[in-house]
Design an enzyme around this catalytic site. Structure first.
Site, PDB file in Angstrom:
ATOM      1  N   MET A 371     -46.649 -13.169 -28.968  1.00 31.17           N
ATOM      2  CA  MET A 371     -46.090 -13.860 -27.723  1.00 31.17           C
ATOM      3  C   MET A 371     -47.244 -13.728 -27.252  1.00 31.17           C
ATOM      4  SD  MET A 371     -43.422 -15.938 -29.274  1.00 31.17           S
ATOM      5  CE  MET A 371     -42.526 -15.792 -31.458  1.00 31.17           C
ATOM      6  N   ASP A 372     -47.710 -13.608 -26.880  1.00 36.31           N
ATOM      7  CA  ASP A 372     -48.532 -13.534 -25.601  1.00 36.31           C
ATOM      8  C   ASP A 372     -48.886 -13.792 -24.459  1.00 36.31           C
ATOM      9  OD1 ASP A 372     -50.658 -11.997 -27.640  1.00 36.31           O
ATOM     10  OD2 ASP A 372     -52.128 -13.139 -27.507  1.00 36.31           O
ATOM     11  N   GLY A 379     -51.712 -15.338 -18.492  1.00 38.36           N
ATOM     12  CA  GLY A 379     -51.894 -14.891 -16.535  1.00 38.36           C
ATOM     13  C   GLY A 379     -52.659 -13.008 -16.699  1.00 38.36           C
ATOM     14  N   TYR A 460     -58.550  -9.919 -28.361  1.00 34.90           N
ATOM     15  CA  TYR A 460     -58.551 -10.827 -28.128  1.00 34.90           C
ATOM     16  C   TYR A 460     -58.752 -11.535 -27.664  1.00 34.90           C
ATOM     17  CZ  TYR A 460     -58.835 -13.108 -33.593  1.00 34.90           C
ATOM     18  OH  TYR A 460     -59.226 -13.486 -34.346  1.00 34.90           O
ATOM     19  N   ASP A 528     -46.556 -37.902 -16.567  1.00 36.07           N
ATOM     20  CA  ASP A 528     -45.738 -38.767 -15.332  1.00 36.07           C
ATOM     21  C   ASP A 528     -46.386 -39.490 -15.447  1.00 36.07           C
ATOM     22  OD1 ASP A 528     -43.969 -37.573 -14.812  1.00 36.07           O
ATOM     23  OD2 ASP A 528     -43.800 -36.880 -13.010  1.00 36.07           O
ATOM     24  N   ASP A 668     -37.909 -39.043 -18.132  1.00 35.88           N
ATOM     25  CA  ASP A 668     -39.316 -38.324 -17.271  1.00 35.88           C
ATOM     26  C   ASP A 668     -39.495 -37.165 -18.624  1.00 35.88           C
ATOM     27  OD1 ASP A 668     -40.352 -36.004 -16.297  1.00 35.88           O
ATOM     28  OD2 ASP A 668     -39.067 -36.080 -14.662  1.00 35.88           O
TER      29      ASP A 668
END
Length: 729
Positions: A371-372, A379, A460, A528, A668
């Protein structure tokens, strides 16, 4: 894939961060090694290895020229969503160091980011208004427990939040975690002897810290990582030279080596020949195409105000780097060509999680189900972009400012680029047939704005583009490149393989198997559309039959619309022979002819996850069980794999939230979409992969009264410079 090594050339994966951390003297020094435990040859190699590491530190990364260098020490926030500045991160560090949670105990800050103000506060804010109080959201480890904190920068107050339901898992690994994990095996004489016995000099060792997933009770109550190693001898591409079958289990907190497994003693280290992908290593090259560049004689059409507010054509949005998501697009608004009004499209969009399971169930591979974003930080792995190659000449660059484990800020330069793109595409056209007698030929060029980042998650490389078009469309594209994670083998040709044997992949070169794997990239899309009061509508194309009395035709297609009432209504597995459109509409806003305004999600890469739903990796990656999910907006539900992903059990995923089956009509809502890739490696992927990509679109559907770019002008010769090739100049 994911994981990074600080050993020799493998250090380059984290090089930009590590350079800064080394210069700040906050990384732990390498562990001492007891010479009495090692024979003379091993001791000599290890000393040589350490000396080479230290001598190489200044040269980990060739920093690209950055045309937009900034003095981050002088940066101040201008917008409620602006990321924490360098000064603010230092303030967080100062507050944390004095707090009782951390006093007199070892601690690490795993995440320090802006705690965004409540959504309604941001929506009400206008430029010139005072900023809401600035707060930092901090995830930390101290005293053996994980802490979720809010740090109020003004008052210095720290609020601790109890983790709802105490979900399993640990926070994202810090760079220091990964660094210490790669050093830890070298403290073991048994490990060092094993490496030398496999024919690898310790000076040529490169190791990767690999997340373990979760496979049962024995892996609970301690943070674990598995370390596997490679030989860098004669190549920079050490990934192609695995020491197959050698796996070390390390406790991330104590750095203790818990277990060493070596089940590949008979498997040779693959040859280094023809593996180096660097331009300087090539014996010859072909210039297949002449250099190309986009020229803008009147300059770029976009501006970046106050460092983060991007304005281009009829678009405006807020852009910021993020250590976990990579980039976050917020407050994306589109100007209506008829009214001039800025209309809301998307409140927030980001890469929520990446799931990369490998399809080899053997001892050294079964746990490789990465799970990168949640385990490594998508980031944090975003490398500085290379001008002229990663991004074109006309690009604008944006830096990321992140916090190290002790809270010290550092800058990831040129992490994001923004540029206008023109590839000769057509925005719209029509040429009238000669039989009408009307000589009409109208065409408009398609120019787009691209926001790009590239994350090098160990072997990767992921390229993520957010592309904005003048007709209101947003295209999200993911490119996969970099280097395969390969398996060593005794085979050098397929004719040696027993037909009954499963290689779990493709023989790519002598003694090298590229293992089959998947990539799933899940996006969070807080739509939205003209406001937050939205509904999700499945528009299914159904076959209908006409009676013989009605028509010579027997069958036709009819669009049948169904509004999703609850979350389970909106769980979608895309099927080729059950076609649908997927609309997000605002039922309270209608066009002049009565259609609800909306946007539709247009799927692209739709590879489905084929793992068994009760397989433990798939329980953790259950957010890939559907391609589309819709949930009611909840500020705490942003990461599809859960807040704490490392060694999680799958008890805090998008599927768990969605199965509550909450109401989503006229709410929402957040749309989640997963791009999927099945990857069966082939020889063209060796020694480095050509980029493969896929995308999905967010496209206006009855959002405008008519074509919103009808009135854009065509290009004229006088608008463009005349450039001559060198040979004819």
């Amino acid at each position: 894939m994911e994981a990074r090594s600080l050993l020799r050339r493998s250090f380059f994966v984290f090089s930009a961060v590590l350079l800064i951390l080394f210069s700040l003297s906050i990384l732990p020094s390498p562990p001492s090694h007891k010479a009495a435990l090692l024979d003379c040859a091993i001791h000599s190699s290890l000393c040589n290895f350490k000396n080479r590491i230290h001598s190489k530190r200044p040269g980990f990364l060739q920093t690209p020229t950055n045309p937009t260098r900034r003095r981050h020490s002088a940066s101040v926030p201008h917008h409620p969503l602006d990321p924490l500045t360098l000064t603010e991160i230092n303030r967080v560090k100062e507050i944390v160091q004095k707090h009782d949670f951390f006093r007199n105990k070892a601690y690490a800050l795993h995440s320090v980011v802006l705690e965004e103000p409540e959504k309604q506060t941001v929506l009400r804010w206008r430029k010139g208004d005072p900023l809401p109080p600035r707060k930092a959201a901090v995830v930390a480890r101290a005293g053996g427990e994980s802490l979720v904190l809010t740090v109020e920068l003004g008052s210095g107050e720290v609020v601790r939040h109890e983790i709802s339901g105490q979900p399993s898992g640990y926070p994202t690994m810090t760079v220091e975690d990964m660094t210490s994990a790669t050093w830890a095996p070298l403290a073991s004489a048994d490990f060092n002897r094993t490496v030398v016995a496999r024919g690898v000099d310790l000076a040529d060792l490169a190791c990767l810290p690999l997340s373990t997933g979760w496979f049962g009770k024995s892996e609970e109550n301690r943070r674990l990582v598995k370390v596997q190693c490679y030989s860098t001898k004669d190549t920079a591409n050490f990934y192609m030279r695995p020491i197959e079958g050698l796996t070390v289990v390390v406790d991330l907190d104590s750095h203790e080596v818990l277990e060493i497994t070596d089940k590949g003693k008979n498997i040779p280290i693959p040859n280094a020949g023809n593996t180096d992908y660097r331009f300087a290593a090539q014996n010859s090259y072909q210039r297949l195409v002449n250099p190309i560049s986009l020229e803008q004689p009147k300059g770029p059409s976009f501006t970046v105000e106050d460092d983060h507010l991007v304005k281009w054509a009829n678009w405006e949005f807020h852009l910021k780097p993020d250590p976990r998501a990579g980039v976050i697009i917020s407050r994306a608004m589109m100007r209506d060509p008829m009214t001039g009004e800025m209309r809301n499209v998307m409140y927030k969009g980001l890469t929520s999680e990446l799931f990369v399971p490998y399809m080899d169930p053997t001892d050294a591979w079964y746990f490789k189900t990465y799970m990168d974003a949640g385990e490594y930080g998508f980031g944090l792995q975003a490398m500085p972009l290379d001008p002229l190659n990663d991004c074109p000449r006309n690009a604008y660059y944006m830096d990321g400012v992140f916090a190290a484990a002790d809270g010290t800020p550092y800058v990831r330069s040129s992490m994001v680029c923004v540029f206008e793109s023109y590839a000769g595409d057509i925005a719209w056209r029509h040429a009238e047939s000669p039989i009408t007698g009307m000589e009409i030929r109208e065409a408009r060029p398609k120019v787009t704005l691209v926001v790009r980042m590239a994350a090098s998650v160990a072997n990767y490389d992921y390229i993520v583009d957010w592309e904005f078009q003048t007709d209101g469309l947003i295209r999200v594209k993911v490119g996969l490149s970099g280097i395969l994670m390969v398996k060593g083998t005794t085979y050098s040709n397929t004719n040696q393989v027993n037909n009954e044997e499963d290689l779990y992949g493709t023989l790519l070169s002598e003694n090298v198997i590229g293992v089959i794997h998947d990539h799933f990239i899940t996006f969070y899309l807080d739509m939205d559309v003209d406001g937050a009061n939205n509904s999700f509508v499945k528009v299914n194309l159904q076959r209908e039959y006409a009676s013989p009395a009605e028509s010579p035709r027997m069958s036709y297609l009819k669009a049948v619309r169904k509004v999703a009432k609850t979350e389970k209504d909106a769980q979608v597995k895309i099927k080729l022979y059950d076609p649908s459109e997927f609309h997000v509409v605002n039922p309270t806003k209608k066009t002049r002819v009565g259609n609800p305004v909306g946007y539709k999600l247009v799927p692209g890469g739709t590879a489905a996850n084929l793992l068994d739903p009760i397989d433990r990796p798939q329980q953790r990656g259950a957010f890939t069980n559907n391609q589309i999910w819709v949930t009611p907006y909840n500020a705490s539900e942003q990461w599809a794999g859960g807040a704490f992903v490392s060694q999680s059990h799958g008890d805090d995923t998008l599927q768990v939230w969605s199965n509550r089956d909450r109401s989503i009509e006229k709410k929402d809502i957040v749309v989640w979409y997963t791009l999927g890739f099945h990857h069966i490696p082939c020889q063209e992927d060796f020694p480095i992969m050509p980029t493969v990509s896929s995308s999905f679109d967010l496209k206006p559907v009855n959002f405008f009264e008519s074509n919103p770019i009808l009135n854009i002008p065509p290009n004229f010769e006088s608008d463009l410079p005349v450039c001559k090739a060198d040979a004819s100049a």
